[in-house]
Write a protein that holds these residues in place. Structure first.
Motif, short mmCIF file in Angstrom:
data_model
loop_
_atom_site.label_atom_id
_atom_site.label_comp_id
_atom_site.label_asym_id
_atom_site.label_seq_id
_atom_site.Cartn_x
_atom_site.Cartn_y
_atom_site.Cartn_z
N LYS A 240 14.81 11.17 3.91
CA LYS A 240 13.74 10.25 3.51
C LYS A 240 13.91 9.44 2.10
O LYS A 240 12.83 8.38 2.46
CB LYS A 240 13.17 11.86 3.22
N LEU A 241 14.98 9.47 1.98
CA LEU A 241 15.30 8.50 0.73
C LEU A 241 14.74 7.05 1.24
O LEU A 241 14.63 6.05 0.87
CB LEU A 241 16.13 8.92 0.26
N ALA A 242 15.15 6.73 2.57
CA ALA A 242 15.07 5.12 3.24
C ALA A 242 14.19 5.09 3.35
O ALA A 242 13.99 3.75 3.49
CB ALA A 242 16.57 5.72 4.92
N VAL A 243 13.30 5.61 3.70
CA VAL A 243 12.22 5.57 4.69
C VAL A 243 10.29 5.29 3.57
O VAL A 243 9.49 4.81 4.03
CB VAL A 243 12.01 5.90 5.83
N GLN A 244 11.40 5.88 2.26
CA GLN A 244 9.44 6.20 1.85
C GLN A 244 9.09 5.05 1.51
O GLN A 244 7.53 5.33 1.64
CB GLN A 244 10.36 6.41 0.57
N PRO A 245 9.04 4.06 1.10
CA PRO A 245 8.05 2.80 0.84
C PRO A 245 7.10 2.78 2.04
O PRO A 245 6.30 2.50 2.11
CB PRO A 245 8.46 2.14 0.71
N LEU A 246 7.58 3.25 3.36
CA LEU A 246 6.99 2.84 4.34
C LEU A 246 5.56 4.15 5.07
O LEU A 246 4.84 3.70 5.54
CB LEU A 246 7.91 2.60 5.46
N ASP A 247 6.40 4.99 4.37
CA ASP A 247 5.50 6.08 4.35
C ASP A 247 4.28 6.32 3.46
O ASP A 247 2.93 7.03 3.90
CB ASP A 247 6.41 7.64 3.91
N PHE A 248 4.25 5.49 2.66
CA PHE A 248 3.43 5.52 2.22
C PHE A 248 2.17 4.19 2.24
O PHE A 248 0.85 4.52 1.97
CB PHE A 248 3.80 4.85 -0.42
N VAL A 249 3.06 3.00 2.54
CA VAL A 249 1.95 2.35 3.40
C VAL A 249 1.52 2.59 4.72
O VAL A 249 -0.20 2.29 4.21
CB VAL A 249 2.90 1.41 3.57
N LYS A 250 1.87 3.81 5.12
CA LYS A 250 1.47 4.31 5.80
C LYS A 250 -0.12 5.16 5.83
O LYS A 250 -1.32 5.06 6.46
CB LYS A 250 2.14 5.20 6.82
N LYS A 251 -0.26 5.89 4.48
CA LYS A 251 -1.04 6.25 4.35
C LYS A 251 -2.03 5.75 4.31
O LYS A 251 -3.07 6.23 4.16
CB LYS A 251 -0.32 8.09 3.22
N ARG A 252 -1.69 5.03 3.04
CA ARG A 252 -3.15 4.12 2.65
C ARG A 252 -3.54 3.20 3.51
O ARG A 252 -4.69 3.17 3.64
CB ARG A 252 -1.83 3.24 2.17
N LEU A 253 -3.31 2.98 4.36
CA LEU A 253 -3.68 2.40 5.56
C LEU A 253 -4.42 3.38 6.96
O LEU A 253 -5.43 2.49 6.97
CB LEU A 253 -2.50 1.55 6.12
N GLN A 254 -3.94 4.18 6.92
CA GLN A 254 -5.11 5.35 7.56
C GLN A 254 -6.12 5.81 6.90
O GLN A 254 -6.69 6.72 7.69
CB GLN A 254 -4.02 6.98 7.96
N VAL A 255 -6.46 6.03 5.66
CA VAL A 255 -7.72 5.71 5.01
C VAL A 255 -8.95 4.94 4.81
O VAL A 255 -9.73 4.80 4.05
CB VAL A 255 -7.51 7.09 3.81
#
Length: 330
Positions: A240-255
Motif C-alpha cells: 500500500k505504501l507504494a501505491v497510496q498516491p494513485l489510490d488517492f487520485v482514483k477516489k477523487r475521480l470516482q466522485v
C-alpha cells in the motif's frame, strides 16, 4: 499456500477456489468496512488534514478517532458501514476473479517455465501473476466500487437512497461510463498493488520459514495461523505504501459529477481527468495531499491483506481436509 503448488496432494477445482475467494471477500469486507469509510472520507477532503496546519480553513476530519466520533454523532454508527452492500458485491466479484485467475496463471507458469524460475524467482512470478489477476478482477468489480464510493462519500441530506437508486440515478444522469470513472488510475494502481501483495506475501513467507523452520521452501512446511497473519499484514502495508498516491487520485475521480453531495464536508473541486487531478492536487494541496488518508489506508491494507490471505488459505485447507477424509471413506 497461495498459488499453485505441485506438492499439494489434493488439487482444488476452480469452483472451490472461487468459493474460497468469495468467502474471503465477504468476511474481510464485513470486518474492515469502517476503515474503508474513514479512508475515503479523508481522501475526498480538500482541506489540510492536520489540526495544526497554518491554513485558516480547518478540515472537518482531523484524526481517525475524531473522524469516527464525528461520523457517529452526525450520521449514526451505521454510517461506518455506508456502501456495505455494493462493497460486498465488489468484494465477492473481486475475490473470485483475483484468486481463481491467480491460481490458474501460476499453474500454467509452473507447467511451461523451468523449475528454477518458479522456485528461485517465485516472488517475481507472483508479482506479474498477481498484477494481471488484480487488473482483471478490478475491471469486473469497478461498477460496484464506484457505487460504494459514491454512497460512502455522501453526507446528509442524501442524494442516493440505496444501491438501486444510486445505480439508476447514475445511469440516467451520467450514463453507463459513470460506472467506470477512475478506471485508468485504478488499473495503474491495482496491477502493481496486487502484484506487490502476492510478491511480498511470498517473500515474507520465505523469510518466516528461513528464520523459524531454517528452510526457505514454504511448500515443505505447513503454514500456521500466526505466520499467515504476520506475513499478510506486512505484505499489505508494504504494497500500500507504494501505491497510496494513485489510490488517492482514483477516489477523487470516482466522485466527479457528484459534487452536490460533498458540500457538507467542505470545499469541492472538479477534475477533467487523471492528469488534471494530479496537477490540481499538487498545486492546491501539495505533495502531502496525495497522502491524505494514509493512516486508515495502511491500517485497512494490512488488515484486509492479512484477513484475505488468512481466510482464503483456511477455507482451502478445510476443502482439502474434506477431500482427504472423503477419499479415505471411499
Amino acid at each position: 499456500m497461495v498459488g499453485f503448488d505441485p506438492h499439494d496432494r489434493v488439487t482444488l477445482t476452480q469452483f472451490e477456489h472461487a468459493m474460497s475467494g468469495a468467502t474471503s471477500g465477504v468476511l474481510t469486507r464485513l470486518l474492515t468496512q469502517p476503515l474503508d469509510v474513514l479512508k475515503i472520507r479523508f481522501q475526498l477532503q480538500v482541506e489540510p488534514v492536520s489540526r495544526f496546519s497554518d491554513n485558516p480553513v480547518k478540515s472537518k476530519y482531523q484524526s481517525l478517532l475524531q473522524a469516527a466520533r464525528l461520523i457517529r454523532k452526525e450520521e449514526g454508527i451505521p454510517a461506518l458501514w455506508k456502501g456495505h452492500i455494493p462493497g460486498q458485491g465488489c468484494s465477492v466479484v473481486y475475490g473470485i476473479f483475483l484468486f481463481v485467475v491467480f491460481e490458474n496463471i501460476t499453474k500454467n507458469v509452473w507447467s511451461y517455465l523451468p523449475h528454477k524460475v518458479t522456485t528461485q524467482w517465485r516472488e517475481e512470478v507472483h508479482f506479474f501473476c498477481g498484477g494481471l489477476s488484480g487488473a482483471l478482477a478490478s475491471i469486473a468489480a469497478q461498477p460496484m466500487d464506484v457505487l460504494r464510493t459514491r454512497l460512502i462519500a455522501q453526507g446528509e441530506p442524501k442524494i442516493y437512497h440505496g444501491v438501486m437508486n444510486a445505480a439508476c440515478t447514475m445511469y440516467r444522469v451520467e450514463g453507463v461510463t459513470s460506472f467506470y470513472k477512475g478506471m485508468v488510475p485504478t488499473l495503474i494502481q491495482i496491477a502493481p498493488f496486487t502484484g506487490a501483495q502476492f510478491a511480498f506475501y511470498s517473500w515474507f513467507t520465505r523469510m518466516w520459514n528461513k528464520m523459524v523452520h531454517h528452510d526457505e521452501d514454504e511448500s515443505l512446511n505447513a503454514s500456521t495461523t500466526l505466520e499467515r497473519i504476520v506475513c499478510g499484514s506486512a505484505a499489505g502495508m508494504s504494497a500500500k505504501l507504494a501505491v497510496q498516491p494513485l489510490d488517492f487520485v482514483k477516489k477523487r475521480l470516482q466522485v466527479v459529477g457528484f459534487e452536490q453531495a460533498r458540500t457538507p464536508f467542505g470545499q469541492v473541486r472538479t477534475y477533467n481527468g487523471m492528469l488534471h487531478c494530479i496537477h490540481s492536487v499538487w498545486k492546491h494541496e501539495g505533495i502531502n495531499g496525495f497522502y491524505k488518508g494514509t493512516v486508515p489506508s495502511l491500517l485497512k491494507a494490512s488488515t484486509v491483506t492479512c484477513l484475505s490471505f488468512l481466510i482464503y488459505e483456511h477455507v482451502c485447507d478445510l476443502l482439502r481436509i474434506y477431500h482427504r477424509s472423503h477419499d479415505r471413506i471411499s
